[in-house]
Design a protein around this motif. Structure first.
Motif, PDB file in Angstrom:
ATOM      1  N   ALA A   2       0.953  -1.263   0.055  1.00 16.96           N
ATOM      2  CA  ALA A   2       0.022   0.051  -0.403  1.00 16.96           C
ATOM      3  C   ALA A   2       0.907   1.264  -0.096  1.00 16.96           C
ATOM      4  N   GLU A   3       0.655   2.306  -0.814  1.00 21.40           N
ATOM      5  CA  GLU A   3       1.063   3.660  -0.785  1.00 21.40           C
ATOM      6  C   GLU A   3       0.588   4.607  -0.496  1.00 21.40           C
ATOM      7  N   ILE A   4       0.774   5.874   0.018  1.00 22.48           N
ATOM      8  CA  ILE A   4      -0.160   6.943  -0.555  1.00 22.48           C
ATOM      9  C   ILE A   4       1.461   8.674  -0.519  1.00 22.48           C
ATOM     10  N   ILE A   5       0.836   9.092  -1.957  1.00 22.10           N
ATOM     11  CA  ILE A   5       1.843   9.974  -2.193  1.00 22.10           C
ATOM     12  C   ILE A   5       1.707  11.448  -1.410  1.00 22.10           C
ATOM     13  N   GLN A   6       2.047  12.562  -1.108  1.00 19.69           N
ATOM     14  CA  GLN A   6       1.479  13.575  -0.678  1.00 19.69           C
ATOM     15  C   GLN A   6       2.757  14.680  -0.904  1.00 19.69           C
ATOM     16  N   LYS A   7       1.816  15.816  -1.392  1.00 19.70           N
ATOM     17  CA  LYS A   7       2.810  17.173  -0.664  1.00 19.70           C
ATOM     18  C   LYS A   7       3.739  16.900   0.638  1.00 19.70           C
ATOM     19  N   ASP A   8       3.148  15.858   1.237  1.00 22.60           N
ATOM     20  CA  ASP A   8       3.556  16.002   3.356  1.00 22.60           C
ATOM     21  C   ASP A   8       4.550  14.893   2.951  1.00 22.60           C
ATOM     22  N   GLY A   9       4.250  14.056   2.271  1.00 18.98           N
ATOM     23  CA  GLY A   9       5.307  13.024   2.670  1.00 18.98           C
ATOM     24  C   GLY A   9       4.877  11.981   1.659  1.00 18.98           C
ATOM     25  N   GLN A  52     -10.665  12.453   8.760  1.00 15.57           N
ATOM     26  CA  GLN A  52     -11.278  13.607   7.605  1.00 15.57           C
ATOM     27  C   GLN A  52     -11.368  14.519   8.337  1.00 15.57           C
ATOM     28  N   GLY A  53     -10.535  15.867   7.499  1.00 12.22           N
ATOM     29  CA  GLY A  53     -11.739  17.188   7.327  1.00 12.22           C
ATOM     30  C   GLY A  53     -12.347  18.122   6.376  1.00 12.22           C
ATOM     31  N   ARG A  54     -12.581  19.016   5.859  1.00  9.61           N
ATOM     32  CA  ARG A  54     -13.590  19.149   5.223  1.00  9.61           C
ATOM     33  C   ARG A  54     -12.459  19.680   4.154  1.00  9.61           C
ATOM     34  N   LYS A  55     -11.206  19.778   4.618  1.00 13.50           N
ATOM     35  CA  LYS A  55      -9.968  20.246   3.166  1.00 13.50           C
ATOM     36  C   LYS A  55      -8.716  19.268   2.990  1.00 13.50           C
ATOM     37  N   SER A  56      -8.577  18.134   4.163  1.00 15.18           N
ATOM     38  CA  SER A  56      -7.495  18.165   4.172  1.00 15.18           C
ATOM     39  C   SER A  56      -7.843  16.912   5.364  1.00 15.18           C
ATOM     40  N   GLY A  57      -7.305  15.580   5.680  1.00 13.11           N
ATOM     41  CA  GLY A  57      -7.577  14.544   6.626  1.00 13.11           C
ATOM     42  C   GLY A  57      -5.752  14.463   6.872  1.00 13.11           C
ATOM     43  N   ARG A  58      -5.872  13.729   8.200  1.00 15.48           N
ATOM     44  CA  ARG A  58      -4.234  13.419   8.738  1.00 15.48           C
ATOM     45  C   ARG A  58      -4.278  11.635   9.467  1.00 15.48           C
ATOM     46  N   LEU A  59      -3.438  10.946   8.417  1.00 11.61           N
ATOM     47  CA  LEU A  59      -2.935  10.585   8.926  1.00 11.61           C
ATOM     48  C   LEU A  59      -2.036   9.379  10.543  1.00 11.61           C
ATOM     49  N   ARG A  60      -2.535   8.872  11.050  1.00 11.25           N
ATOM     50  CA  ARG A  60      -2.001   9.212  12.250  1.00 11.25           C
ATOM     51  C   ARG A  60      -1.040   8.146  12.670  1.00 11.25           C
ATOM     52  N   LEU A  61       0.354   7.461  12.791  1.00 12.61           N
ATOM     53  CA  LEU A  61       0.262   6.057  14.124  1.00 12.61           C
ATOM     54  C   LEU A  61       0.680   6.506  14.815  1.00 12.61           C
ATOM     55  N   ARG A  62       0.178   5.717  15.600  1.00 16.24           N
ATOM     56  CA  ARG A  62       0.128   5.231  16.916  1.00 16.24           C
ATOM     57  C   ARG A  62       1.349   4.013  17.395  1.00 16.24           C
ATOM     58  N   LEU A  63       2.853   4.650  17.678  1.00 11.81           N
ATOM     59  CA  LEU A  63       3.781   3.598  18.265  1.00 11.81           C
ATOM     60  C   LEU A  63       3.039   3.163  20.056  1.00 11.81           C
ATOM     61  N   ARG A  64       4.107   1.946  19.905  1.00 10.99           N
ATOM     62  CA  ARG A  64       4.108   1.009  21.641  1.00 10.99           C
ATOM     63  C   ARG A  64       4.598   2.076  21.626  1.00 10.99           C
ATOM     64  N   ASP A  65       4.285   1.511  23.836  1.00 12.76           N
ATOM     65  CA  ASP A  65       4.841   2.845  24.489  1.00 12.76           C
ATOM     66  C   ASP A  65       7.138   1.905  24.106  1.00 12.76           C
ATOM     67  N   SER A  91      -7.915  16.446   0.253  1.00 13.07           N
ATOM     68  CA  SER A  91      -9.487  15.455   0.049  1.00 13.07           C
ATOM     69  C   SER A  91      -9.273  14.403  -0.925  1.00 13.07           C
ATOM     70  N   ASP A  92      -8.777  14.725  -2.119  1.00 19.71           N
ATOM     71  CA  ASP A  92      -9.340  13.528  -3.274  1.00 19.71           C
ATOM     72  C   ASP A  92      -8.283  12.138  -2.968  1.00 19.71           C
ATOM     73  N   ARG A  93      -7.414  11.861  -1.459  1.00 24.46           N
ATOM     74  CA  ARG A  93      -6.767  11.299  -1.967  1.00 24.46           C
ATOM     75  C   ARG A  93      -7.600  10.403  -0.521  1.00 24.46           C
ATOM     76  N   TYR A  94      -8.620  10.655  -0.065  1.00 24.53           N
ATOM     77  CA  TYR A  94      -9.321   9.783   1.611  1.00 24.53           C
ATOM     78  C   TYR A  94      -9.396   8.820   0.923  1.00 24.53           C
ATOM     79  N   GLY A  95     -10.171   7.908  -0.131  1.00 25.12           N
ATOM     80  CA  GLY A  95     -10.115   6.770  -0.442  1.00 25.12           C
ATOM     81  C   GLY A  95      -8.714   5.963  -0.159  1.00 25.12           C
ATOM     82  N   VAL A  96      -7.400   5.981  -0.880  1.00 22.12           N
ATOM     83  CA  VAL A  96      -6.261   5.499  -0.535  1.00 22.12           C
ATOM     84  C   VAL A  96      -5.653   5.821   0.221  1.00 22.12           C
ATOM     85  N   ALA A  97      -5.870   6.697   1.628  1.00 22.37           N
ATOM     86  CA  ALA A  97      -5.709   7.079   2.853  1.00 22.37           C
ATOM     87  C   ALA A  97      -6.784   5.986   3.320  1.00 22.37           C
TER      88      ALA A  97
END
Length: 294
Positions: A2-9, A52-65, A91-97
């Motif tokens: 699985a891969e997701i490519i964004q301006k942020d990374g 999800q947000g109106r203009k952008s969303g955010r993927l978050r990883l939660r690492l083990r302590d 927003s146009d990559r919500y499905g990929v996320a």
């Protein structure tokens, strides 16, 4: 994969690990750019989410302590532009996320990765040697010793004492604190035999931070040192040995233990398949892998 490519990374998941590469967008934090690409093993993860947000969303990883020395040294105080475990999604990559999240969650489930804490770092921390200039000093670390040098803005109590060299063996703990409101931040080393209640402004074992652009880079020094200190959750040698003179309990036969574990795994896979969590294809692949080990 699985891969997701964004301006942020760019985030890539190959089934065993996630490769996190920061983007070149101007909004990408300085710490993320300096830290560079991260390889996060699946065993380091406690979870993943997508908001999800109106203009952008955010993927978050939660690492083990206890998995990452950077997170331990910063105490969860990294802000969003500098947090390497967050990715801004257009927003146009919500499905990929959402697909990416499903793939990682399924792998966590199939591999039965426990979400609990670790007693050894899974990520190595920033590479050394490194040197960062911020606040009232310059902090350098070569893997064996920390060197603190003072700028002209440092208090006389620090400047008069001159540069400090702290052997790793004398460092008990390290902490990075960002500037919050009117309260300055710091990079502080707790050193054996030195007082620890001195304000960072006057502490010769601390760099005071004033909220400028390069402040977050001091977290790299903190993480590099933390990675080479004893893990805070590592079992003590005495605990491993048990009471003096006591014999260690005999371990269960390896073959018997593995056989029982694999049988339990087959039962669990069957339950996941019946409940609809696993598809027919996923169930058959996982079952065949277990049967081969039997």
């Amino acid at each position: 994969m699985a891969e997701i490519i964004q301006k942020d990374g760019t985030w890539v998941f190959d089934g065993d690990a996630l490769r996190l590469t920061p983007g070149r967008d101007k909004n990408v934090g300085l710490l993320r750019r300096e830290l560079g690409e991260l390889l996060v093993p699946l065993t380091a993860l406690a979870g993943i989410s997508f908001e999800q947000g109106r203009k952008s969303g955010r993927l978050r990883l939660r690492l083990r302590d206890g998995a990452d020395p950077l997170l331990h040294a910063t105490g969860g105080r990294l802000t969003e532009p500098h947090d390497p475990y967050q990715l801004v999604v257009e927003s146009d990559r919500y499905g990929v996320a959402e697909y990416f999240v499903d793939e990682v969650r399924n792998a966590l489930l199939l591999d039965q990765v426990p979400p609990g804490p670790l007693d050894a770092y899974v990520l190595p921390g920033p590479a050394v040697p490194l040197s960062v200039s911020a606040g009232d000093g310059v902090a350098s670390f070569d893997g064996e010793r920390v060197r603190l040098e003072w700028k002209w803005q440092a208090e006389d109590a620090k400047s008069a004492a001159g540069p400090r060299t702290l052997p790793l063996a004398d460092i008990l703990a390290v902490e990075w604190q960002p500037t919050v409101g009117l309260e300055n931040g710091h990079l502080r080393f707790t050193v054996r035999g030195a007082p620890s209640k001195v304000p960072p402004k006057y502490d010769p074992n601390a760099v005071e931070l004033w909220g400028f652009k390069k402040d977050p880079l001091m977290a790299l020094v903190a993480a590099a040192v933390q990675a080479r200190l004893p893990h805070p959750s590592a079992p003590a040698a005495l605990e491993k040995a048990g009471p003096a003179g006591a014999a260690a309990p005999a371990p269960a036969p390896a073959a018997e233990h593995d056989h029982d574990a694999l049988l339990r795994r087959l039962r669990e896979l069957g339950e996941l398949h019946r409940s609809g969590v696993l598809t027919d294809e996923e169930f058959n692949l996982a079952k065949q892998a277990v049967l081969k080990r039997l």
